[in-house]
Scaffold this motif. Sequence first.
Motif, PDB file in Angstrom:
ATOM      1  N   GLN A 287       0.817  -1.209   0.000  1.00 11.38           N
ATOM      2  CA  GLN A 287       0.000   0.000   0.000  1.00 11.38           C
ATOM      3  C   GLN A 287       0.858   1.269   0.000  1.00 11.38           C
ATOM      4  O   GLN A 287       0.553   2.226  -0.732  1.00 11.38           O
ATOM      5  CB  GLN A 287      -0.926  -0.013   1.215  1.00 11.38           C
TER       6      GLN A 287
ATOM      7  N   LYS B 198       1.328   6.912  -6.726  1.00 14.30           N
ATOM      8  CA  LYS B 198       0.298   7.926  -6.971  1.00 14.30           C
ATOM      9  C   LYS B 198       0.905   9.321  -6.873  1.00 14.30           C
ATOM     10  O   LYS B 198       0.626  10.193  -7.700  1.00 14.30           O
ATOM     11  CB  LYS B 198      -0.835   7.777  -5.959  1.00 14.30           C
ATOM     12  N   LYS B 199       1.729   9.518  -5.869  1.00  9.93           N
ATOM     13  CA  LYS B 199       2.370  10.813  -5.655  1.00  9.93           C
ATOM     14  C   LYS B 199       3.255  11.189  -6.842  1.00  9.93           C
ATOM     15  O   LYS B 199       3.271  12.359  -7.272  1.00  9.93           O
ATOM     16  CB  LYS B 199       3.202  10.760  -4.376  1.00  9.93           C
TER      17      LYS B 199
ATOM     18  N   GLU C 264       1.015   4.218  -2.786  1.00  6.14           N
ATOM     19  CA  GLU C 264       0.781   5.638  -2.533  1.00  6.14           C
ATOM     20  C   GLU C 264       1.929   6.483  -3.091  1.00  6.14           C
ATOM     21  O   GLU C 264       1.707   7.594  -3.595  1.00  6.14           O
ATOM     22  CB  GLU C 264       0.625   5.886  -1.033  1.00  6.14           C
TER      23      GLU C 264
END
Length: 256
Positions: free
Chosen positions: A214, A221-222, A218
Amino acid sequence: MRYTVIQTAFWPTIRTLSECFDEKTLFVWDVDGTLIYPNDVVFYPQYIALNPYTTLAEEIECTKPHGLSDSRAICARWYDAWSRAPFVLMHPDVPTTIKNLQAHHITNIALTYLLVRNLDGRDFVQWRVDQLKRLEIDFSGAFDACPRLQLDEVLAANKVQASAENWVYAPAYQDGVLLTHNFSKSLCLEALLRRLKFLPKCIFFVDDLEDNVQVIGELCKKLDIDFVGIHYVGVQHLPGDWTEEKVLKKWSEISK
């Protein structure tokens, strides 16, 4: 961006999926419990969360007030015992999977929580690189075999300073293997990518811990990077009829 997370206990599933990617993808592999594991039930990956050395420290503190009560020393003893255990492949096809990707000019690296140094100063970086090579897993060609890097920016981000006395070291990268020294995997991976000025189109990440999948997701995504995360639960099928109580008892016996 593409974002996919899959859970599987079967290495052939990972191997099949990996064949769908090209050199624009960075493959990032967790090590313990994903590529290899120590073939001693005390050190099985699924029992790491028990913090057996902490349990032992509490026992010694209660029963032997004049004995070894420094939890750091006990942790160091645990690492010494763990590093001497016989390590084996999680699946026989692990080396072949990675070699096939490398043959197609796809970059592969390892990302492990492992400490950079033990309490007594023993360096684990070269040890881990050599350990993987003995099992025919070689990441040394990644990023044109760049020299060893020390990621001091991770310490700065955590507002701590390197200190041998306090057992704090900066994460280190060498020969395709990134040791985080228990700092966040996403923070360390981001620091490495920025240091190398490398931004892949996609990251394919495999780890036996869902939380790690996870946090790397993330990060992608950043950074606006496509992400394929594999929560590999092969550790659930390691041999042995053991309970947490038995594991802690065995650790206490072998470490005293």
